[in-house]
Design a protein around this motif. Structure first.
Motif, PDB file in Angstrom:
ATOM      1  N   HIS A  83       0.825  -1.207   0.000  1.00  0.00           N
ATOM      2  CA  HIS A  83       0.000   0.000   0.000  1.00  0.00           C
ATOM      3  C   HIS A  83       0.862   1.260   0.000  1.00  0.00           C
ATOM      4  O   HIS A  83       1.993   1.271   0.464  1.00  0.00           O
ATOM      5  CB  HIS A  83      -0.937   0.013   1.203  1.00  0.00           C
ATOM      6  CG  HIS A  83      -0.241   0.127   2.536  1.00  0.00           C
ATOM      7  ND1 HIS A  83       0.273   1.307   3.013  1.00  0.00           N
ATOM      8  CD2 HIS A  83       0.025  -0.801   3.500  1.00  0.00           C
ATOM      9  CE1 HIS A  83       0.818   1.120   4.202  1.00  0.00           C
ATOM     10  NE2 HIS A  83       0.688  -0.150   4.521  1.00  0.00           N
ATOM     11  N   CYS A  90      -1.393   4.890   6.233  1.00  0.00           N
ATOM     12  CA  CYS A  90      -2.165   3.855   5.538  1.00  0.00           C
ATOM     13  C   CYS A  90      -1.816   2.459   6.047  1.00  0.00           C
ATOM     14  O   CYS A  90      -0.852   2.271   6.775  1.00  0.00           O
ATOM     15  CB  CYS A  90      -2.043   3.964   4.025  1.00  0.00           C
ATOM     16  SG  CYS A  90      -2.753   5.501   3.374  1.00  0.00           S
ATOM     17  N   HIS A  95      -6.444   0.146   1.749  1.00  0.00           N
ATOM     18  CA  HIS A  95      -6.367  -0.339   0.371  1.00  0.00           C
ATOM     19  C   HIS A  95      -7.149  -1.631   0.168  1.00  0.00           C
ATOM     20  O   HIS A  95      -6.948  -2.347  -0.816  1.00  0.00           O
ATOM     21  CB  HIS A  95      -4.903  -0.524  -0.031  1.00  0.00           C
ATOM     22  CG  HIS A  95      -4.176   0.770  -0.249  1.00  0.00           C
ATOM     23  ND1 HIS A  95      -3.984   1.694   0.761  1.00  0.00           N
ATOM     24  CD2 HIS A  95      -3.618   1.310  -1.362  1.00  0.00           C
ATOM     25  CE1 HIS A  95      -3.327   2.745   0.274  1.00  0.00           C
ATOM     26  NE2 HIS A  95      -3.106   2.539  -0.999  1.00  0.00           N
ATOM     27  N   PHE A  98      -9.254  -1.720  -3.175  1.00  0.00           N
ATOM     28  CA  PHE A  98      -8.478  -1.941  -4.389  1.00  0.00           C
ATOM     29  C   PHE A  98      -8.011  -3.394  -4.474  1.00  0.00           C
ATOM     30  O   PHE A  98      -8.041  -4.002  -5.554  1.00  0.00           O
ATOM     31  CB  PHE A  98      -7.273  -0.998  -4.451  1.00  0.00           C
ATOM     32  CG  PHE A  98      -6.479  -1.156  -5.714  1.00  0.00           C
ATOM     33  CD1 PHE A  98      -6.885  -0.528  -6.879  1.00  0.00           C
ATOM     34  CD2 PHE A  98      -5.346  -1.945  -5.745  1.00  0.00           C
ATOM     35  CE1 PHE A  98      -6.169  -0.693  -8.065  1.00  0.00           C
ATOM     36  CE2 PHE A  98      -4.625  -2.119  -6.923  1.00  0.00           C
ATOM     37  CZ  PHE A  98      -5.041  -1.485  -8.083  1.00  0.00           C
ATOM     38  N   CYS A  99      -7.580  -3.963  -3.350  1.00  0.00           N
ATOM     39  CA  CYS A  99      -7.100  -5.354  -3.369  1.00  0.00           C
ATOM     40  C   CYS A  99      -8.225  -6.315  -3.725  1.00  0.00           C
ATOM     41  O   CYS A  99      -8.009  -7.296  -4.448  1.00  0.00           O
ATOM     42  CB  CYS A  99      -6.483  -5.711  -2.024  1.00  0.00           C
ATOM     43  SG  CYS A  99      -4.889  -4.929  -1.725  1.00  0.00           S
ATOM     44  N   SER A 112      -1.767  -8.658   0.591  1.00  0.00           N
ATOM     45  CA  SER A 112      -1.503  -7.261   0.946  1.00  0.00           C
ATOM     46  C   SER A 112      -0.641  -7.234   2.203  1.00  0.00           C
ATOM     47  O   SER A 112      -0.939  -7.924   3.185  1.00  0.00           O
ATOM     48  CB  SER A 112      -2.819  -6.525   1.175  1.00  0.00           C
ATOM     49  OG  SER A 112      -2.617  -5.158   1.451  1.00  0.00           O
ATOM     50  N   ASP A 156       1.145   1.085  -4.958  1.00  0.00           N
ATOM     51  CA  ASP A 156       0.841   2.449  -5.375  1.00  0.00           C
ATOM     52  C   ASP A 156       1.650   3.424  -4.535  1.00  0.00           C
ATOM     53  O   ASP A 156       1.844   3.217  -3.341  1.00  0.00           O
ATOM     54  CB  ASP A 156      -0.656   2.738  -5.250  1.00  0.00           C
ATOM     55  CG  ASP A 156      -1.117   2.844  -3.804  1.00  0.00           C
ATOM     56  OD1 ASP A 156      -0.851   1.906  -3.029  1.00  0.00           O
ATOM     57  OD2 ASP A 156      -1.746   3.864  -3.437  1.00  0.00           O
ATOM     58  N   THR A 286      -7.055   4.188  -6.508  1.00  0.00           N
ATOM     59  CA  THR A 286      -7.572   3.437  -5.366  1.00  0.00           C
ATOM     60  C   THR A 286      -8.813   4.081  -4.756  1.00  0.00           C
ATOM     61  O   THR A 286      -9.257   3.657  -3.691  1.00  0.00           O
ATOM     62  CB  THR A 286      -6.479   3.280  -4.284  1.00  0.00           C
ATOM     63  OG1 THR A 286      -6.010   4.567  -3.882  1.00  0.00           O
ATOM     64  CG2 THR A 286      -5.316   2.459  -4.805  1.00  0.00           C
TER      65      THR A 286
END
Length: 314
Positions: A83, A90, A95, A98-99, A112, A156, A286
């Motif tokens: 992330h 974060c 995230h 998005f995952c 992740s 990202d 994201t």
């Protein structure tokens, strides 16, 4: 290219409400960003989600493992995801959306990684955790229903840095085999006077002062001679790295360095697909609610599936 109406509205909200992290400690910045985060009401469904801990160089690393609902007779590709958040903020939750989307979009197991954060854990802590997690996933892919010869790294922003560094470490240490890397508007090196920094220093969510602060937390010394495992574009040789997808955003202070790294990879003979998304700002991919993010993801998933279809040559 100008922002579309939805993007302009979201960017205005980010500019007004995202904390000025450079005025805070790392702990304060994490607390402020968590406080402003809205929990997903109805997260995208996947086959399974598992939180667990894996061994790292300095103790356990928390990971979240996503598996798609679709069944396959063959082991699935696996993506190790890092992330963003400037190496400071974060986490797995920020995230999660998005995952989930990536897991379904490419039909892969996604792992992740909750790597150690600065300033409490400065470089090379996050880089070491990224590499350790990548090695663990390769060794344990079978128990995850995944194919260790179809392993990708992705991230990202600062996570894009860690994905690039993990790929570099894997090449230098001859293990594990990484077949592809996805770098989304990646942090590449601590240089703040590029063309895109000059144009978008303020007013586009991520600011130059925030990025200087993030680097101060992560790599407070040796900035002028930042090592390759912190600034991957400074590696003496980029040859032999896995094929890369590099996505940049037009209105992002990091645009120049992401495109610089893509060009350096290509010059070294690495297959690269570099795409600049016009009219977009840092972090847009994201943001699940953004139409532009959904459009770009539909473009991205087939490219990732193609990378993941090529098995490593051992």
């Amino acid at each position: 290219m100008p922002l579309d109406e939805q993007a302009a509205t979201i960017l205005r909200g980010l500019n007004e409400n995202f904390p000025r992290v450079e005025t805070m400690t790392g702990a304060e910045a994490r607390a402020a960003t968590k406080a402003g985060r809205k929990a997903a009401v109805d997260p995208e469904s996947v086959g399974s989600v598992q939180d667990r801990e894996i061994p790292g160089a300095a103790g356990p690393i928390a990971v979240r493992i996503y598996a798609p609902a679709t069944q396959s007779a063959e082991p699935l590709p696996v993506v190790v995801f890092f992330h963003g958040g400037g190496f400071v903020i974060c986490d797995l939750d920020s995230h999660d959306g998005f995952c989930r989307a990536m897991c379904n979009g490419i039909g892969a197991v996604v792992v992740s990684v909750d790597y150690r954060l600065a300033p409490e854990a400065q470089w090379p802590a996050a880089a070491d955790d990224a590499y350790a997690a990548t090695c663990w996933v390769a060794r344990h892919a079978g128990e995850l229903g995944a194919d260790p010869d179809r392993l990708l790294v992705a991230g990202d922003s600062s996570g894009g840095n860690l994905a690039a560094v993990a790929a570099l470490m894997a090449r230098d240490r001859s293990t594990p085999s990484v077949v592809g890397q996805l770098l989304m508007y990646p942090v590449i090196e601590p240089v703040f006077d590029t063309e895109s920094y000059e144009e978008f220093a303020e007013g586009h969510f991520l600011t130059r002062s925030a990025m200087q602060w993030y680097w101060d937390q992560y790599l407070p010394t040796h900035r002028d001679g930042a090592p390759a495992y912190a600034a991957p574009v400074r590696a003496e040789d980029l040859g032999g790295l896995p094929p890369a997808i590099v996505i940049t955003a037009e209105r992002d202070p990091l645009r120049y360095e992401g495109e610089k790294y893509a060009a350096a990879l290509a010059d070294a003979g690495v297959p690269v697909h570099c795409r600049r998304v016009e009219g977009m700002f840092h972090g847009f991919l994201t943001i699940d609610a953004m139409t532009a993010a959904q459009t770009e993801r539909r473009e991205l998933w087939p490219r990732l599936r193609a990378l993941a279809a090529v098995r490593a040559r051992n």
